[in-house]
Design a protein around this motif. Structure first.
Motif, PDB file in Angstrom:
ATOM      1  N   GLU A 104       0.823  -1.206   0.000  1.00 14.53           N
ATOM      2  CA  GLU A 104       0.000   0.000   0.000  1.00 14.53           C
ATOM      3  C   GLU A 104       0.859   1.259   0.000  1.00 14.53           C
ATOM      4  N   ALA A 105       1.916   1.265   0.803  1.00 12.96           N
ATOM      5  CA  ALA A 105       2.795   2.432   0.874  1.00 12.96           C
ATOM      6  C   ALA A 105       3.511   2.653  -0.450  1.00 12.96           C
ATOM      7  N   ALA A 106       3.957   1.576  -1.085  1.00 14.29           N
ATOM      8  CA  ALA A 106       4.638   1.700  -2.377  1.00 14.29           C
ATOM      9  C   ALA A 106       3.709   2.326  -3.416  1.00 14.29           C
ATOM     10  N   CYS A 107       2.458   1.902  -3.439  1.00 17.25           N
ATOM     11  CA  CYS A 107       1.488   2.473  -4.377  1.00 17.25           C
ATOM     12  C   CYS A 107       1.315   3.966  -4.126  1.00 17.25           C
ATOM     13  N   ALA A 108       1.220   4.354  -2.862  1.00 17.47           N
ATOM     14  CA  ALA A 108       1.038   5.767  -2.523  1.00 17.47           C
ATOM     15  C   ALA A 108       2.224   6.604  -2.966  1.00 17.47           C
ATOM     16  N   VAL A 109       3.437   6.115  -2.702  1.00 19.37           N
ATOM     17  CA  VAL A 109       4.650   6.858  -3.058  1.00 19.37           C
ATOM     18  C   VAL A 109       4.754   7.037  -4.570  1.00 19.37           C
ATOM     19  N   ARG A 110       4.484   5.984  -5.324  1.00 19.48           N
ATOM     20  CA  ARG A 110       4.600   6.064  -6.782  1.00 19.48           C
ATOM     21  C   ARG A 110       3.534   6.984  -7.376  1.00 19.48           C
ATOM     22  N   ALA A 111       2.311   6.869  -6.869  1.00 20.44           N
ATOM     23  CA  ALA A 111       1.242   7.725  -7.376  1.00 20.44           C
ATOM     24  C   ALA A 111       1.497   9.184  -7.025  1.00 20.44           C
ATOM     25  N   CYS A 112       2.008   9.429  -5.818  1.00 20.23           N
ATOM     26  CA  CYS A 112       2.292  10.799  -5.394  1.00 20.23           C
ATOM     27  C   CYS A 112       3.397  11.416  -6.242  1.00 20.23           C
ATOM     28  N   ALA A 113       4.438  10.650  -6.550  1.00 26.54           N
ATOM     29  CA  ALA A 113       5.552  11.185  -7.341  1.00 26.54           C
ATOM     30  C   ALA A 113       5.062  11.724  -8.679  1.00 26.54           C
ATOM     31  N   LEU A 114       4.221  10.954  -9.363  1.00 25.69           N
ATOM     32  CA  LEU A 114       3.696  11.422 -10.649  1.00 25.69           C
ATOM     33  C   LEU A 114       2.832  12.666 -10.457  1.00 25.69           C
ATOM     34  N   GLY A 115       2.058  12.670  -9.376  1.00 26.15           N
ATOM     35  CA  GLY A 115       1.229  13.842  -9.093  1.00 26.15           C
ATOM     36  C   GLY A 115       2.057  15.089  -8.845  1.00 26.15           C
ATOM     37  N   LEU A 116       3.193  14.930  -8.157  1.00 31.14           N
ATOM     38  CA  LEU A 116       4.074  16.073  -7.916  1.00 31.14           C
ATOM     39  C   LEU A 116       4.649  16.616  -9.222  1.00 31.14           C
ATOM     40  N   TYR A 117       5.096  15.727 -10.103  1.00 24.39           N
ATOM     41  CA  TYR A 117       5.638  16.194 -11.379  1.00 24.39           C
ATOM     42  C   TYR A 117       4.577  16.999 -12.137  1.00 24.39           C
ATOM     43  N   LEU A 118       3.355  16.470 -12.192  1.00 23.60           N
ATOM     44  CA  LEU A 118       2.290  17.159 -12.916  1.00 23.60           C
ATOM     45  C   LEU A 118       1.951  18.486 -12.258  1.00 23.60           C
ATOM     46  N   ARG A 119       1.904  18.522 -10.955  1.00 19.42           N
ATOM     47  CA  ARG A 119       1.562  19.751 -10.224  1.00 19.42           C
ATOM     48  C   ARG A 119       2.600  20.839 -10.484  1.00 19.42           C
ATOM     49  N   GLN A 120       3.889  20.472 -10.414  1.00 22.78           N
ATOM     50  CA  GLN A 120       4.941  21.466 -10.608  1.00 22.78           C
ATOM     51  C   GLN A 120       5.027  21.918 -12.068  1.00 22.78           C
ATOM     52  N   LEU A 121       4.802  21.013 -12.996  1.00 23.12           N
ATOM     53  CA  LEU A 121       4.809  21.389 -14.412  1.00 23.12           C
ATOM     54  C   LEU A 121       3.631  22.319 -14.722  1.00 23.12           C
ATOM     55  N   SER A 122       2.493  22.056 -14.111  1.00 21.50           N
ATOM     56  CA  SER A 122       1.338  22.942 -14.312  1.00 21.50           C
ATOM     57  C   SER A 122       1.625  24.336 -13.753  1.00 21.50           C
ATOM     58  N   ALA A 123       2.333  24.384 -12.613  1.00 27.92           N
ATOM     59  CA  ALA A 123       2.702  25.681 -12.042  1.00 27.92           C
ATOM     60  C   ALA A 123       3.648  26.427 -12.986  1.00 27.92           C
ATOM     61  N   ALA A 124       4.562  25.684 -13.621  1.00 26.70           N
ATOM     62  CA  ALA A 124       5.490  26.319 -14.562  1.00 26.70           C
ATOM     63  C   ALA A 124       4.750  26.865 -15.780  1.00 26.70           C
ATOM     64  N   ALA A 125       3.761  26.108 -16.265  1.00 29.18           N
ATOM     65  CA  ALA A 125       3.005  26.532 -17.452  1.00 29.18           C
ATOM     66  C   ALA A 125       1.915  27.539 -17.111  1.00 29.18           C
ATOM     67  N   GLN A 126       1.637  27.717 -15.808  1.00 26.52           N
ATOM     68  CA  GLN A 126       0.587  28.614 -15.340  1.00 26.52           C
ATOM     69  C   GLN A 126      -0.806  28.194 -15.836  1.00 26.52           C
ATOM     70  N   ARG A 127      -0.996  26.890 -16.005  1.00 30.23           N
ATOM     71  CA  ARG A 127      -2.314  26.353 -16.334  1.00 30.23           C
ATOM     72  C   ARG A 127      -2.318  24.860 -16.016  1.00 30.23           C
TER      73      ARG A 127
END
Length: 307
Positions: A104-127
């Motif tokens: 369960e923890a491994a699934c959370a860590v992997r899913a969160c990592a992808l979410g962080l990349y998307l969140r930060q890239l969206s902040a860079a693109a401002q959308r």
């Protein structure tokens, strides 16, 4: 961890600490909810210079390349890696996690990592960027809604060998609205300096052994005394030792052995005095212990140096 460690980029907690936090979190909530909550908590700046490498680059793609290069600024690269591939108008971020986590923890860590990349890239693109596809090295959860909220898409695949997120190249190559010329180079130099001056923090077992040694220096250590020093109950202390594959008696014996060896080789104290300072009833008890540890006598050990 001390507050000054938590708020300084130089200090690096061991991977086992992050693993333990993830495992404790997934005991109390399903892993998709844990992944969403962790990603939502990571506002820009929370992860230090690593965040700004992404958001301050001329394009989001250049920013995520810098983030991959400096991944060690936020995770243990012995357990996590980020690889970027480009093909036919698509950019795929591949995150591989090799840590020995509960499922369960491994699934959370992997899913969160992808979410962080998307969140930060969206902040860079401002959308809000919407991925073409998300692939997770996880089994399908009962509820998908937290993951749909995290990624902004229902196109989520499960059971992949490596977790990845795919976006349009055009979304990542458009100029970043707030990019400033030369800032990326400054941030890379800062990241280099941060990593060069990084201070690895010790894991829990190291902290316990330091507490045990300090109590030994003050007198004969007991389980309750060391537990108070570490601000836990004796029962909790015994359980944590068991989790780390050791016991109170083994650790107490080890620190006592080191203490006796140090007194033999750095002082002129007699055997009776060393026995008293080490918590033994008498010199005979000390001799039996040294014989068990080293197969010799205290006098011979003193003459021939450390084993």
């Amino acid at each position: 961890m001390a507050p000054e460690h938590l708020h300084d980029d130089r200090y690096r907690p061991p991977a086992v600490t992050s693993i333990r936090i993830a495992e404790l979190a997934t005991v109390h909530a399903p892993w998709p909810e844990v992944a969403l909550l962790l990603a939502q908590q990571a506002d820009i700046g929370t992860l230090g210079v690593w965040d700004y490498l992404i958001t301050s680059a001329p394009t989001p793609l250049e920013g995520i390349r810098d983030a991959a290069r400096y991944l060690a600024a936020v995770v243990d690269t012995g357990t996590d890696t980020l690889a970027i591939t480009e093909d036919a108008g698509r950019v795929t971020l591949n995150h591989l996690n090799r840590a020995d986590l509960a499922h369960e923890a491994a699934c959370a860590v992997r899913a969160c990592a992808l979410g962080l990349y998307l969140r930060q890239l969206s902040a860079a693109a401002q959308r809000r960027l919407v991925p073409l596809r998300v692939s997770l090295a996880a089994e399908p959860p009962r509820r998908h809604e937290p993951l749909i909220e995290l990624y902004g898409t229902r196109s989520i695949e499960f059971g992949a060998p490596i977790s990845s997120i795919t976006l349009r190249t055009g979304d990542l190559t458009a100029p970043a609205p707030h990019a400033q010329p030369g800032l990326s180079a400054v941030l890379r130099r800062h990241a280099d300096h941060t990593l060069a001056t990084a201070v690895p923090l010790r894991d829990w077992l190291d902290l316990f052994r330091s507490a045990l040694a300090s109590v030994q220096a003050e007198g004969t250590p007991t389980l309750s005394t060391v537990a108070r020093r570490m601000a836990v109950s004796p029962r909790t202390l015994q359980r944590r030792l068991d989790e780390h594959g050791t016991t109170w008696s083994a650790e107490a014996e080890a620190v006592r052995r080191e203490h006796v060896s140090q007194l033999l080789h750095t002082t002129d104290l007699g055997i009776d005095a060393i026995a008293a300072r080490s918590g033994y009833a008498d010199a005979r008890a000390l001799r039996r212990a040294v014989q068990r540890w080293y197969g010799t006598t205290p006098a011979a050990l003193r003459r021939h140096g450390r084993p």
